[in-house]
Motif scaffolding. Structure first.
Motif, mmCIF file in Angstrom:
data_model
loop_
_atom_site.group_PDB
_atom_site.id
_atom_site.type_symbol
_atom_site.label_atom_id
_atom_site.label_comp_id
_atom_site.label_asym_id
_atom_site.label_seq_id
_atom_site.Cartn_x
_atom_site.Cartn_y
_atom_site.Cartn_z
ATOM 1 N N THR A 30 0.845 -1.181 0.000
ATOM 2 C CA THR A 30 0.000 0.000 0.000
ATOM 3 C C THR A 30 0.883 1.234 0.000
ATOM 4 O O THR A 30 1.786 1.361 0.827
ATOM 5 N N GLN A 31 0.627 2.148 -0.923
ATOM 6 C CA GLN A 31 1.447 3.352 -1.033
ATOM 7 C C GLN A 31 0.924 4.480 -0.151
ATOM 8 O O GLN A 31 1.680 5.355 0.234
ATOM 9 N N SER A 32 -0.355 4.491 0.152
ATOM 10 C CA SER A 32 -0.923 5.560 0.968
ATOM 11 C C SER A 32 -0.763 5.230 2.447
ATOM 12 O O SER A 32 -0.512 4.084 2.820
ATOM 13 N N CYS A 33 -0.940 6.234 3.297
ATOM 14 C CA CYS A 33 -0.839 6.000 4.736
ATOM 15 C C CYS A 33 -2.016 5.125 5.178
ATOM 16 O O CYS A 33 -3.022 5.014 4.474
ATOM 17 N N LEU A 34 -1.885 4.502 6.321
ATOM 18 C CA LEU A 34 -2.905 3.554 6.768
ATOM 19 C C LEU A 34 -4.249 4.231 7.017
ATOM 20 O O LEU A 34 -5.300 3.639 6.746
ATOM 21 N N ASN A 35 -4.236 5.476 7.497
ATOM 22 C CA ASN A 35 -5.494 6.181 7.740
ATOM 23 C C ASN A 35 -6.220 6.465 6.431
ATOM 24 O O ASN A 35 -7.418 6.212 6.312
ATOM 25 N N CYS A 36 -5.525 6.986 5.438
ATOM 26 C CA CYS A 36 -6.154 7.269 4.137
ATOM 27 C C CYS A 36 -6.605 5.973 3.471
ATOM 28 O O CYS A 36 -7.658 5.923 2.842
ATOM 29 N N HIS A 37 -5.812 4.923 3.617
ATOM 30 C CA HIS A 37 -6.173 3.642 3.015
ATOM 31 C C HIS A 37 -7.433 3.070 3.664
ATOM 32 O O HIS A 37 -8.322 2.572 2.977
ATOM 33 N N ALA A 38 -7.526 3.178 4.987
ATOM 34 C CA ALA A 38 -8.678 2.620 5.705
ATOM 35 C C ALA A 38 -9.960 3.381 5.378
ATOM 36 O O ALA A 38 -11.038 2.787 5.300
ATOM 37 N N THR A 39 -9.847 4.698 5.189
ATOM 38 C CA THR A 39 -11.027 5.500 4.899
ATOM 39 C C THR A 39 -11.245 5.688 3.403
ATOM 40 O O THR A 39 -12.166 6.402 3.003
ATOM 41 N N LYS A 40 -10.397 5.072 2.600
ATOM 42 C CA LYS A 40 -10.477 5.135 1.132
ATOM 43 C C LYS A 40 -10.468 6.573 0.633
ATOM 44 O O LYS A 40 -11.282 6.988 -0.181
ATOM 45 N N ARG A 41 -9.525 7.343 1.143
ATOM 46 C CA ARG A 41 -9.354 8.727 0.727
ATOM 47 C C ARG A 41 -8.036 8.862 -0.023
ATOM 48 O O ARG A 41 -7.139 8.049 0.112
ATOM 49 N N MET A 42 -7.920 9.926 -0.795
ATOM 50 C CA MET A 42 -6.709 10.170 -1.562
ATOM 51 C C MET A 42 -5.585 10.630 -0.638
ATOM 52 O O MET A 42 -5.780 11.519 0.187
ATOM 53 N N CYS A 43 -4.433 10.013 -0.761
ATOM 54 C CA CYS A 43 -3.272 10.355 0.065
ATOM 55 C C CYS A 43 -2.204 10.951 -0.846
ATOM 56 O O CYS A 43 -1.949 10.428 -1.930
ATOM 57 N N ALA A 58 -1.491 14.086 12.628
ATOM 58 C CA ALA A 58 -0.216 13.917 11.933
ATOM 59 C C ALA A 58 0.672 12.897 12.639
ATOM 60 O O ALA A 58 1.453 12.189 12.002
ATOM 61 N N GLY A 59 0.544 12.781 13.948
ATOM 62 C CA GLY A 59 1.339 11.809 14.696
ATOM 63 C C GLY A 59 0.933 10.377 14.406
ATOM 64 O O GLY A 59 1.700 9.446 14.629
ATOM 65 N N ASN A 60 -0.280 10.187 13.901
ATOM 66 C CA ASN A 60 -0.769 8.849 13.569
ATOM 67 C C ASN A 60 -0.660 8.532 12.094
ATOM 68 O O ASN A 60 -1.187 7.534 11.638
ATOM 69 N N CYS A 61 -0.017 9.385 11.317
ATOM 70 C CA CYS A 61 0.137 9.174 9.878
ATOM 71 C C CYS A 61 1.314 8.226 9.659
ATOM 72 O O CYS A 61 2.476 8.644 9.628
ATOM 73 N N VAL A 62 1.000 6.952 9.549
ATOM 74 C CA VAL A 62 2.041 5.940 9.375
ATOM 75 C C VAL A 62 1.792 5.173 8.084
ATOM 76 O O VAL A 62 0.669 5.078 7.599
ATOM 77 N N TYR A 63 2.840 4.626 7.558
ATOM 78 C CA TYR A 63 2.785 3.862 6.318
ATOM 79 C C TYR A 63 3.111 2.409 6.614
ATOM 80 O O TYR A 63 3.886 2.108 7.527
ATOM 81 N N GLU A 64 2.518 1.511 5.848
ATOM 82 C CA GLU A 64 2.706 0.080 6.056
ATOM 83 C C GLU A 64 4.169 -0.305 5.905
ATOM 84 O O GLU A 64 4.735 -0.979 6.737
ATOM 85 N N VAL A 65 4.775 0.139 4.827
ATOM 86 C CA VAL A 65 6.182 -0.166 4.568
ATOM 87 C C VAL A 65 6.855 1.126 4.152
ATOM 88 O O VAL A 65 6.337 1.856 3.316
#
Length: 99
Positions: A30-43, A58-65
């Motif tokens: 997954t290229q988007s952050c986990l929050n954007c990916h979970a809510t299906k929003r553009m990252c 912003a502190g919770n903006c993390v990426y899978e890899v």
């Protein structure tokens, strides 16, 4: 009427060798952050992304890899971001201790 000639090559590509007719899933990260990916929003894939910054998470903006191509870039920025975050959290703790 005779059937059109078929070559052995076209027969091989028509059906999978193992008989599995399901589509294969591509193994992509997954290229988007986990929050954007979970809510299906553009990252926008910034660190932190604009959407998480606007939501105040912003502190919770993390990426899978982490992208290996981005390693080594902006380490000074990351350090200053973490220092600002620590200062912000210390302020929250001070405000909470006063009440």
């Amino acid at each position: 009427m005779s059937a059109p000639p078929t070559s052995p090559k076209s027969l091989k590509t028509a059906a999978p060798a193992d008989g599995d007719h399901r589509k294969r899933r591509r193994n992509r990260t997954t290229q988007s952050c986990l929050n954007c990916h979970a809510t299906k929003r553009m990252c926008d894939r910034k660190r932190p992304c604009t959407r998480c910054s606007q939501l105040g998470i912003a502190g919770n903006c993390v990426y899978e890899v982490d992208d290996p191509n981005r390693q080594g870039q902006g380490q000074g920025d990351e350090r200053s971001r973490l220092m600002n975050r620590v200062a912000e959290l210390e302020g929250v703790i001070r405000e909470a201790s006063w009440t």
